[in-house]
Write an enzyme that holds these catalytic residues in place. Structure first.
Site, mmCIF file in Angstrom:
data_model
loop_
_atom_site.group_PDB
_atom_site.id
_atom_site.type_symbol
_atom_site.label_atom_id
_atom_site.label_comp_id
_atom_site.label_asym_id
_atom_site.label_seq_id
_atom_site.Cartn_x
_atom_site.Cartn_y
_atom_site.Cartn_z
ATOM 1 N N GLY A 86 0.649 -0.876 0.088
ATOM 2 C CA GLY A 86 -0.346 -0.389 0.006
ATOM 3 C C GLY A 86 0.850 1.508 0.032
ATOM 4 O O GLY A 86 0.677 2.486 -0.550
ATOM 5 N N GLY A 88 -0.133 6.302 0.921
ATOM 6 C CA GLY A 88 0.586 5.313 0.587
ATOM 7 C C GLY A 88 2.150 6.718 1.138
ATOM 8 O O GLY A 88 2.870 6.452 0.328
ATOM 9 N N ASP A 130 1.809 -11.348 6.145
ATOM 10 C CA ASP A 130 1.697 -10.309 5.206
ATOM 11 C C ASP A 130 2.849 -9.965 5.837
ATOM 12 O O ASP A 130 4.167 -9.224 5.053
ATOM 13 C CB ASP A 130 1.472 -9.556 5.085
ATOM 14 C CG ASP A 130 0.202 -8.588 6.277
ATOM 15 O OD1 ASP A 130 -0.549 -9.156 6.760
ATOM 16 O OD2 ASP A 130 0.252 -7.308 6.101
ATOM 17 N N ASP A 154 9.703 -5.418 8.377
ATOM 18 C CA ASP A 154 8.096 -4.300 8.009
ATOM 19 C C ASP A 154 8.746 -4.087 9.588
ATOM 20 O O ASP A 154 8.182 -4.943 10.585
ATOM 21 C CB ASP A 154 7.036 -4.938 7.955
ATOM 22 C CG ASP A 154 6.605 -4.502 6.404
ATOM 23 O OD1 ASP A 154 7.682 -4.420 5.521
ATOM 24 O OD2 ASP A 154 5.548 -5.399 6.486
HETATM 25 P P1 AMP Z 1 1.810 -3.545 8.373
HETATM 26 O O1 AMP Z 1 0.998 -4.372 9.081
HETATM 27 O O2 AMP Z 1 1.881 -1.757 8.531
HETATM 28 O O3 AMP Z 1 3.255 -3.929 7.544
HETATM 29 O O4 AMP Z 1 0.450 -2.968 6.868
HETATM 30 C C1 AMP Z 1 -0.447 -3.432 6.560
HETATM 31 C C2 AMP Z 1 -1.537 -2.920 5.343
HETATM 32 O O5 AMP Z 1 -1.127 -2.106 5.092
HETATM 33 C C3 AMP Z 1 -0.005 -3.191 4.085
HETATM 34 O O6 AMP Z 1 -0.702 -3.991 3.092
HETATM 35 C C4 AMP Z 1 0.524 -1.973 3.579
HETATM 36 O O7 AMP Z 1 0.827 -1.592 2.539
HETATM 37 C C5 AMP Z 1 -0.629 -1.149 4.276
HETATM 38 N N1 AMP Z 1 -0.424 0.034 4.970
HETATM 39 C C6 AMP Z 1 -0.260 0.570 6.142
HETATM 40 N N2 AMP Z 1 0.267 1.459 6.070
HETATM 41 C C7 AMP Z 1 -0.524 2.173 5.285
HETATM 42 C C8 AMP Z 1 0.078 3.644 4.264
HETATM 43 N N3 AMP Z 1 -0.142 4.849 4.974
HETATM 44 N N4 AMP Z 1 -0.820 3.904 3.062
HETATM 45 C C9 AMP Z 1 -1.193 3.037 2.471
HETATM 46 N N5 AMP Z 1 -1.495 1.168 2.441
HETATM 47 C C10 AMP Z 1 -0.690 1.492 4.152
HETATM 48 MG MG MG Z 2 3.812 -4.914 5.937
#
Ligand code: AMP
Ligand code: MG
Length: 522
Positions: free
Chosen positions: A103, A136, A270, A280
């Protein structure tokens, strides 16, 4: 950047999303979508790792160039490359979450250097079809945390993604840090991170959940060909060997996390790399007082699914999801189950060896289980700093009295003197057994100490240290980012000038947001 050797195996060999817009949508029958990073309005380089630059074929001098800043802030696209976001799904906090995808991560390109392949990825470079409801982008505070921690982990010997660069975008980003209806603008930032690939368990889960079995087979074969070339035999055999290897490297990674006191905080499928590397860095944290129930992630404070002591079980659960995803190619549960079962038995025996080595015990004896269990209990009787406790153990001499030993570890306690008295008895008992056990080891005090100091780090990125660097960076002072970066390159060495970082968490950090409490807002 004249020596950088562009390779694009992922995009060249796997089916692409034919739609070329950033519009948020379900993206089917593909593994990635081409996207362009958003142009930052006024990018500025805060820090870069010359070691990681060299790893990927960029010279020290090139780091200072405008070309470097432009490429790794998303302002310009490197020649002969076509950036892309990956499509993946996953289980979040134990629940199926469907399509997630990059994202806010954008893969710039793959490069080859000295026979090794690396993917260069920007985090926080703008929207993709997978951004769902988010923007994003990434803020400076979380970018500093990711940038510093990944490198700190590398130098601790923990498998991890690497950090190439940290840049300000020059744009403001709105975030509600505590999710309590008080959003505020923060500095936007972009980290360029580096890994063999950014393929996750969730990449396979997505294909299987959609019954895209042709793509699943193609993708698994792609993975094996490029990243697991040692697998041999019939296709089914190879898929199983691939799974075994992922289980092995994941197990080794978790063992390192438990050794150094790292809590990932969001072990969703993920966020699990098929290379068994830590990936991450969000609401992660470092154990200060040794508490297996601790998690830094406030989003998980109810169930504590991702607490320190539960990381091995969660890793196994995540591997179970990967096994399910690979199942349609294997059609036999027994060999997958066997690998999953042995994950935990092997982890337990490795854990014992690792834990004993932290105590300076390098042989095995029947009494050892009791020593480990006893210590784990006693460490929780009162707040004891994990890093200081284990590091100071190396100063113990076989001939020491229990009182002498106690003096050497005393500064690992957070507790006031009155309470210390009360638990003294428990410690005395344990140390009596421990000293007796040490006397049966053949290594001399010096030899043991030297070995222990390569296992028990002196310096880790304590939660409050990263926060201090963030507070200074918010005032445009980046000296602490560099100071911590340099310090953590030698986490096992004595660094007399930096002794101040070998200290318990200060009282103000106990409950401060960003230190002991972190949300997923980043
Ligand atoms: P994470 O658990 O933080 O790795 O993120 C989970 C999901 O949310 C992933 O698909 C990331 O790409 C998405 N994501 C987290 N923060 C953002 C953001 N600010 N903009 C877009 N997608 C996000
Ligand atoms: Mg992630």
């Amino acid at each position: 950047m004249k020596n950088i050797k562009i390779k694009n195996r992922f995009t060249a060999e796997l089916p692409a999303d034919p739609v070329l817009t950033n519009e948020v949508r379900q993206v089917k029958n593909t593994l990635f979508s081409y996207v362009n990073p958003v142009k930052p309005s006024n990018p500025k380089l805060i820090h870069a790792s010359k070691e990681v630059a060299e790893l990927v074929g960029i010279s020290k001098d090139e780091i200072q160039s405008e070309e470097f800043l432009n490429a790794f802030s998303g302002k310009e696209i490197l020649p002969e490359t076509q950036p892309y976001a990956m499509c993946y799904a996953g289980h979040q906090f134990g629940n199926w979450a469907g399509q997630l995808g990059d994202g806010r991560a954008i893969n710039l390109t793959e490069v080859e250097n000295n026979g090794q392949f690396y993917t260069l990825q920007l985090k926080g470079a703008g929207k993709t079809p997978y951004s769902r409801t988010a923007d994003g982008l990434a803020v400076l505070r979380s970018s500093i945390r990711e940038y510093l921690c990944a490198e700190a982990m590398h130098y601790l010997g923990v498998p991890t993604t690497r950090s190439l660069s940290l840049a300000l975008s020059g744009d403001q980003v709105l975030r509600d840090v505590l999710y309590n209806g008080n959003p505020a603008y923060e500095n936007g930032a972009i980290v360029c991170r580096v890994a063999p690939s950014f393929i996750r368990f969730g990449s396979y889960e997505m294909l299987t959940s959609r019954n895209e079995l042709k793509n699943l087979k193609q993708f698994v074969e792609f993975t094996i060909q490029h990243y697991f070339p040692d697998t041999k035999g019939e296709p089914k055999e190879q898929y199983l060997q691939f799974f075994q290897k992922v289980a092995d490297t994941t197990r080794e990674m978790i063992l390192h996390w438990q050794r150094v006191g790292f809590v990932h905080g969001v072990m969703n499928t993920d966020n699990m790399s098929i290379h068994g590397i830590t990936i991450d860095y969000g609401p992660y944290g470092w154990l200060e007082n040794y508490d297996p129930n601790w998690t830094p992630n406030t989003t998980d404070s109810q169930n504590r699914r991702y607490r320190f002591g539960n990381q091995p079980q969660v890793a196994q659960w995540n591997l179970f999801q990967l096994a399910n995803a690979l199942y349609p190619l294997i059609n036999e549960a027994a060999p997958l189950e066997k690998i999953l079962d042995s994950f935990m038995t092997e982890f337990e025996s490795d854990y014992k060896i690792m834990f004993l080595s932290k105590l300076g015990i390098f042989t095995s004896s029947e009494a050892d289980d009791k020593i480990i269990k006893g210590l784990e209990e006693i460490l929780q009787l009162s707040e004891t700093d994990m890093t200081i406790f284990f590091r100071n153990l190396s100063q113990i001499k076989k001939e020491d009295s229990v009182e002498q030993v106690f003096e050497k570890i005393e500064n690992a306690f957070y507790i006031p003197d009155e309470i210390k008295e009360k638990i003294l008895e428990a410690w005395q008992k344990w140390f009596t057994v421990y000293l007796k056990r040490l006397s049966t080891e053949s290594l001399s005090d010096e030899e043991r100490s030297e070995k222990m100091n390569k296992i028990n780090p002196k310096y880790v990125l304590r939660n409050y240290m990263a926060q201090l660097a963030i507070d200074a960076a918010d005032k445009e002072d980046y000296t602490l980012v560099d100071e911590l970066f340099q310090l953590l390159k030698n986490p096992y060495d004595e660094q007399p000038k930096s002794e101040k970082w070998f200290a318990k968490r200060p009282d103000w950090a106990r409950t401060k947001v960003g230190c002991s409490m972190l949300s997923c807002s980043s």
